[in-house]
Design an enzyme around this catalytic site. Sequence first.
Site, PDB file in Angstrom:
ATOM      1  N   CYS A   2      75.796  55.474  21.565  1.00 31.59           N
ATOM      2  CA  CYS A   2      77.172  55.841  21.914  1.00 31.59           C
ATOM      3  C   CYS A   2      77.815  54.745  22.764  1.00 31.59           C
ATOM      4  CB  CYS A   2      77.183  57.139  22.716  1.00 31.59           C
ATOM      5  SG  CYS A   2      76.519  58.525  21.823  1.00 31.59           S
ATOM      6  N   ARG A  27      77.489  48.798  18.291  1.00 36.68           N
ATOM      7  CA  ARG A  27      76.412  49.659  18.804  1.00 36.68           C
ATOM      8  C   ARG A  27      76.006  50.714  17.785  1.00 36.68           C
ATOM      9  NH1 ARG A  27      76.309  49.626  24.654  1.00 36.68           N
ATOM     10  NH2 ARG A  27      75.716  51.820  24.753  1.00 36.68           N
ATOM     11  N   TRP A  74      77.090  58.184  18.496  1.00 39.18           N
ATOM     12  CA  TRP A  74      75.932  58.020  17.616  1.00 39.18           C
ATOM     13  C   TRP A  74      75.171  59.323  17.746  1.00 39.18           C
ATOM     14  CZ3 TRP A  74      70.504  57.494  18.504  1.00 39.18           C
ATOM     15  CH2 TRP A  74      69.773  57.021  17.402  1.00 39.18           C
ATOM     16  N   ASN A  98      77.109  58.975  27.257  1.00 41.98           N
ATOM     17  CA  ASN A  98      76.096  58.236  26.491  1.00 41.98           C
ATOM     18  C   ASN A  98      74.756  58.592  27.097  1.00 41.98           C
ATOM     19  OD1 ASN A  98      74.675  56.475  24.847  1.00 41.98           O
ATOM     20  ND2 ASN A  98      74.932  54.759  26.267  1.00 41.98           N
ATOM     21  N   GLY A  99      73.851  59.098  26.249  1.00 44.04           N
ATOM     22  CA  GLY A  99      72.516  59.458  26.744  1.00 44.04           C
ATOM     23  C   GLY A  99      72.088  60.786  26.141  1.00 44.04           C
ATOM     24  N   GLU A 478      58.160  42.825   9.915  1.00 44.42           N
ATOM     25  CA  GLU A 478      59.560  42.513  10.263  1.00 44.42           C
ATOM     26  C   GLU A 478      60.396  42.318   9.002  1.00 44.42           C
ATOM     27  OE1 GLU A 478      61.705  42.597  12.431  1.00 44.42           O
ATOM     28  OE2 GLU A 478      63.211  41.098  11.938  1.00 44.42           O
ATOM     29  N   LYS A 482      63.756  44.479   8.170  1.00 44.35           N
ATOM     30  CA  LYS A 482      65.059  43.868   7.865  1.00 44.35           C
ATOM     31  C   LYS A 482      65.613  44.442   6.571  1.00 44.35           C
ATOM     32  CE  LYS A 482      66.376  42.018  11.071  1.00 44.35           C
ATOM     33  NZ  LYS A 482      65.476  42.663  11.880  1.00 44.35           N
ATOM     34  N   GLU A 485      66.494  48.294   6.960  1.00 49.65           N
ATOM     35  CA  GLU A 485      67.570  48.716   7.876  1.00 49.65           C
ATOM     36  C   GLU A 485      68.951  48.294   7.409  1.00 49.65           C
ATOM     37  OE1 GLU A 485      67.700  47.151  11.869  1.00 49.65           O
ATOM     38  OE2 GLU A 485      66.634  45.356  11.292  1.00 49.65           O
ATOM     39  N   HIS A 501      42.580  48.362  -0.136  1.00 50.65           N
ATOM     40  CA  HIS A 501      42.109  49.629   0.467  1.00 50.65           C
ATOM     41  C   HIS A 501      43.105  50.749   0.239  1.00 50.65           C
ATOM     42  CE1 HIS A 501      38.778  47.489   2.290  1.00 50.65           C
ATOM     43  NE2 HIS A 501      39.634  46.570   2.706  1.00 50.65           N
ATOM     44  N   LYS A 601      72.706  49.387  17.895  1.00 50.25           N
ATOM     45  CA  LYS A 601      72.219  48.079  18.332  1.00 50.25           C
ATOM     46  C   LYS A 601      71.269  48.222  19.517  1.00 50.25           C
ATOM     47  CE  LYS A 601      71.819  43.635  18.519  1.00 50.25           C
ATOM     48  NZ  LYS A 601      70.955  42.997  17.485  1.00 50.25           N
TER      49      LYS A 601
HETATM   50  C1  AGP Z   1      66.009  45.217  14.720  1.00 55.19           C
HETATM   51  O1  AGP Z   1      66.672  44.587  13.629  1.00 55.19           O
HETATM   52  C2  AGP Z   1      66.567  46.573  15.020  1.00 55.19           C
HETATM   53  N1  AGP Z   1      67.929  46.513  15.282  1.00 55.19           N
HETATM   54  C3  AGP Z   1      65.749  47.309  16.072  1.00 55.19           C
HETATM   55  O2  AGP Z   1      64.444  47.465  15.553  1.00 55.19           O
HETATM   56  C4  AGP Z   1      65.637  46.633  17.456  1.00 55.19           C
HETATM   57  O3  AGP Z   1      64.838  45.490  17.369  1.00 55.19           O
HETATM   58  C5  AGP Z   1      64.956  47.629  18.416  1.00 55.19           C
HETATM   59  O4  AGP Z   1      65.791  48.770  18.532  1.00 55.19           O
HETATM   60  C6  AGP Z   1      64.695  47.048  19.814  1.00 55.19           C
HETATM   61  O5  AGP Z   1      65.915  46.718  20.420  1.00 55.19           O
HETATM   62  P1  AGP Z   1      65.859  45.799  21.736  1.00 55.19           P
HETATM   63  O6  AGP Z   1      65.295  44.472  21.318  1.00 55.19           O
HETATM   64  O7  AGP Z   1      67.274  45.703  22.214  1.00 55.19           O
HETATM   65  O8  AGP Z   1      64.961  46.488  22.736  1.00 55.19           O
END
Ligand code: AGP
Length: 606
Positions: A2, A27, A74, A98-99, A478, A482, A485, A501, A601
């Site tokens: 949020c 965000r 969010w 926010n929270g 990773e 990518k 997401e 396995h 974000k």
């Molecule tokens: C990565 O592409 C994502 N946006 C997400 O996994 C991100 O890396 C994760 O939420 C950690 O965020 P931070 O590095 O701000 O702690």
Amino acid sequence: MCGIVAILGQDEAAPILMEALRRLEYRGYDSAGISTLYKGKLQRQREVGKLAVLSNLLVRDPIRGCIGIGHTRWATHGPATIVNAHPHHGRTVAVVHNGIIENFQEIRQELSDYQIQPSSETDTETVVLLCQYFLDQGLTPIESVQKTVSQLQGSFALVFLFEGEEDTLIAARHQSPLIVGYGENEVYLASDEIALAGLVKRITHLHDKDLVHITREKTHIIDGSGNSVERDQKAISIDLTKISKGGHKHFMAKEIYEQPKTLGRAIDKFQTYGAWLQPESVVNGLAEAERVELVGCGTANYACQVAGYWFESLAGIPASCTIASEFASRHRSPAPSTVGVFVSQSGETADTLTALRHLSQHHCKSLAILNVLTSTMSREADYVISIDAGTEVSVASTKAFTSQLNILAALAISTGYIRGHIDQERYQQLLTELTRLPGLVSVALNNDDAIKSIAKAMGHSTSVLFIGRGTMFPLALEGALKLKEISYIHAEGLASGELKHGPLALVDDNMHVVVLAPSGKLFPKIASNTEEVKARGGKILFISDSKGIEAAALGVWKSISMPDIDPILAPILYAVPLQLLAYHIAVHLGTDVDQPRNLAKSVTVE
Ligand code: AGP
């Protein structure tokens, strides 16, 4: 996550609130709204979807007033609906949040005992109704907020607006960031600096448990013990001109292409500390550690996993790497000789913060490797190293990831040298490789067009496997993240030795398998794993250097040629084709590349 904005000013608040909310779009959100006070009366407009929808509503049906609050939501409790969108109103008070209020069900029960029924499914509405209850008991606005906040458990950044109080904003923060911004003739509140870039020159970061009462004359901050306090004002660190796409179609593309520059800056930062053995206090602290505990979430967790290999192989320090959200459930009681290394782009990720606090309670030293130095984590860690990657706007982390790896590699190499685990020759060799990285990444970016056409051919995959060995295994994780997401295609990263396995059962001539295979000691094994996939008809995208391609790319579907690099540092370089692949597939599919659905974000809730 949020986003919160608020303004107490001289001009119409609505357009300023909308502009500030636009800066917070990165965000991630699924609904938005603003409330203002006009002639003493609360007004509100809320909409589901992007800010453009709310903007159109405000054109048709504007709201007036020079004081207001705004929010991008969010969804945590309750779906994205107008009723659940913020701001939430009581009869004479409005709030944005926010929270997560963890005891909101108990509060709901308390309210129903007072015959007060929320109309939404959110935790936030219970806050505003509780505040309204105290106002109706005759408490002043500040007393009502203090009483309300004293009953809340969980994380919150809250801003309240009161009918009849045209010169008052009251806010409270606990574990969710909130800053005060000082303009020419107005005062702002926001979740982060980006919202206020270009609007204010000086800001104050509120601390946990701070409560602030803002009028046009003064900003009065009260700390968690009820004492009036002064918090430092500092120049805002974000230059609005840097938050542009730089001619690219998306922030993600811009940030991928910034990597030669950002990698160079990360290494320069290390070198400016002197001959690589700095920051001395950090490196010496690591050199004396009996164990390194690496903690992060998502992409940052994968950077931690790569670094786990580096600390063990280059520095000879036992390293464990734990996903931050699982950390508490491991019931770890680390010895004080353990150094906690916390990796986070935003420095606000709630799970990582909780893990840091847990380790600190066990008297372990904490090192935070961050991109945002004005973050909560930067205030709570014992040591902080900046990756200096510049503002990363796109939800998908790219330049932050490679700069995190860069700093972690430099730390492992320096620590290994101090501990005598690597000799001077190997030490210099590795540092030379790190200084070559910006140029190597520039060469890797030359594969962009080839990857774009590969992406088109992969765009309709329903699932993709990424496989790697050693430090390339976390990179496979990773690469899968990518793709997932931003394109919403299912993908899985695997240790290539694990294929036989079980996961090999997934491989047929519809399955794309991305193989990460830099030349080196592990190459023969990854090459035989590649043969296992080939033998089952898998469509292999083989990413290697010229030597590897010559040795094992016969019969693969496609290959991408990478410049040579010491294999132990290959994850930093091989991240680039994976970023480009995910990006081009997402663009081909037309997804919202910079603000993918359901994601934020910075995840400031656990
Ligand atoms: C990565 O592409 C994502 N946006 C997400 O996994 C991100 O890396 C994760 O939420 C950690 O965020 P931070 O590095 O701000 O702690």
